[in-house]
Design a protein around this motif. Sequence first.
Motif, PDB file in Angstrom:
ATOM      1  N   ASP A 157      23.669  72.928  35.796  1.00  0.00           N
ATOM      2  CA  ASP A 157      22.821  71.913  36.415  1.00  0.00           C
ATOM      3  C   ASP A 157      22.099  72.545  37.591  1.00  0.00           C
ATOM      4  OD1 ASP A 157      21.575  69.796  37.496  1.00  0.00           O
ATOM      5  OD2 ASP A 157      23.389  68.718  38.116  1.00  0.00           O
ATOM      6  N   HIS A 159      19.758  71.694  39.522  1.00  0.00           N
ATOM      7  CA  HIS A 159      19.047  70.871  40.500  1.00  0.00           C
ATOM      8  C   HIS A 159      19.252  71.440  41.899  1.00  0.00           C
ATOM      9  CE1 HIS A 159      17.765  67.459  42.881  1.00  0.00           C
ATOM     10  NE2 HIS A 159      17.169  66.981  41.789  1.00  0.00           N
ATOM     11  N   PHE A 206      11.654  71.133  35.545  1.00  0.00           N
ATOM     12  CA  PHE A 206      11.961  69.820  36.104  1.00  0.00           C
ATOM     13  C   PHE A 206      10.852  68.816  35.798  1.00  0.00           C
ATOM     14  CE2 PHE A 206      14.306  72.828  38.526  1.00  0.00           C
ATOM     15  CZ  PHE A 206      15.498  72.195  38.814  1.00  0.00           C
ATOM     16  N   ARG A 240      13.991  65.847  38.188  1.00  0.00           N
ATOM     17  CA  ARG A 240      15.078  65.720  37.224  1.00  0.00           C
ATOM     18  C   ARG A 240      14.970  66.896  36.274  1.00  0.00           C
ATOM     19  NH1 ARG A 240      18.283  61.908  35.014  1.00  0.00           N
ATOM     20  NH2 ARG A 240      18.400  62.234  32.770  1.00  0.00           N
ATOM     21  N   PRO A 241      16.014  67.731  36.173  1.00  0.00           N
ATOM     22  CA  PRO A 241      15.932  68.835  35.211  1.00  0.00           C
ATOM     23  C   PRO A 241      15.885  68.291  33.785  1.00  0.00           C
ATOM     24  CG  PRO A 241      18.008  68.909  36.451  1.00  0.00           C
ATOM     25  CD  PRO A 241      17.282  67.683  36.888  1.00  0.00           C
TER      26      PRO A 241
END
Lengths: 317, 139
Positions: B40, B42, B110, B127-128
């Motif tokens: 993740d 982000h 993203f 948001r990925p």
Amino acid sequence: MDAITEDPKTEAPIAPATEAVDLAAEFAETGLSEVFEELDRDLVGLAPVKKRLREIAALLLVDRARARFGLEAASPTLHMSFTGNPGTGKTTVALRMAEILHRLGYVRKGHLVTVTRDDLVGQYIGHTAPKTKEILKRAMGGVLFIDEAYYLYRPENERDYGQEAIEILLQVMENQRDDLVVILAGYADRMERFFHANPGFRSRVAHHIDFPDYSEEELNAIGGRILGAMNYVMSPKAEEAFARYISLRKEQPHFANGRSIRNALDRARLRQANRLFTAGRPVTAQDLRTLEAEDILASRVFSGGIDSYPPIGGTHP
Amino acid sequence: MRITQGAFSFLPDLTDEQIAKQIQYCINNGWAVNIEFTDDPHPRNTYWELWGLPMFDVKDAAGVMFELNECRKAYAGRHYIRVSAFDATHTWESVRLSFIVNRPENEPGFALERQEVDGRNIRYTTRPYAANQPEGARY
């Protein structure tokens, strides 16, 4: 930002074939002569060991000189096995070995990590591999010294986790020869059995160095050095008694060469302290640093017993 | 889209030799080197999974490279892997250097989402794309 700057390439161009390299100058430049002088000074006897150390140093020096002419060869395997009776100086030499290899640039950091079976082998399934890897990681860039290595292999228990540690060791010894040097140490007969049961080890260990037992004169010299380091001297009579002590003690079981000498001298110091204490008169500096014959003759070795720390309530002090 | 987090992320990927040199620099400064991984990426996802334990007592970069290669065996191509160096000295007590050493082969990047609230105000969030998939199946 200094974190990302790279050293400019320092690789020297290949020297022409006619140029000559002064190996003696190289030797002096690496500071190895001091190390070897120190070795000769600090370690009594051990002629075959010192000879082998010099050979290894020479090989690495020649390799460096060869590299200068572009005669590259694969870096030699330097994993070693030290065999010998207890107290013959295996650990001490291993420590020096790390320094020598560091000076020669064979290992990058030159620290010595000393481990035994307990540090490598885990207690339950899945515990051994991380433990062994942890140790190997710590030793990288230096020398890993495995004392009493034969304990790693326990044939009587087929579910012993030692085998797992051995496999990981072998793999790293083979694949990461440039990153660490492994030295195995132990008593000759048991190491022989260990190598017999693990042929992979024998072939990966290039240097088998045998540590001979010390002769009586050498033991005497060791005793003198131990005392000298602690600021004690022996009276002439005590020296004579000590020579007799050594020849008697050597024949007894559980004789551990240098270590026995150290222990004997520690006990003589105990007796000397007690003698001075009970004498009930003021002591001079000379009294405080001299061991007398009686301090040594009180040992049970002279009455046929095995020398050890006197048991409480024993007949001899 | 190439993720740029930590040091060196605008440079081409570091080679193993360069990574080893950076790690040795950290060790020489007395920092504890960690290997961390995540899928993740982000930017607000600060705490990645730690691979093994922080390496406090390793003296040579080869030891860290050994662990890094183990981590790559498990996660290369599917996760981001980074090396971070923690300085435990008093008043620092934080990460001094952190850089990505491995990234997934395909980085989708993203999405920027605009949410209209309170009349004409807009709230933005990123948001990925990869996060649409469940953890472990993202790359």
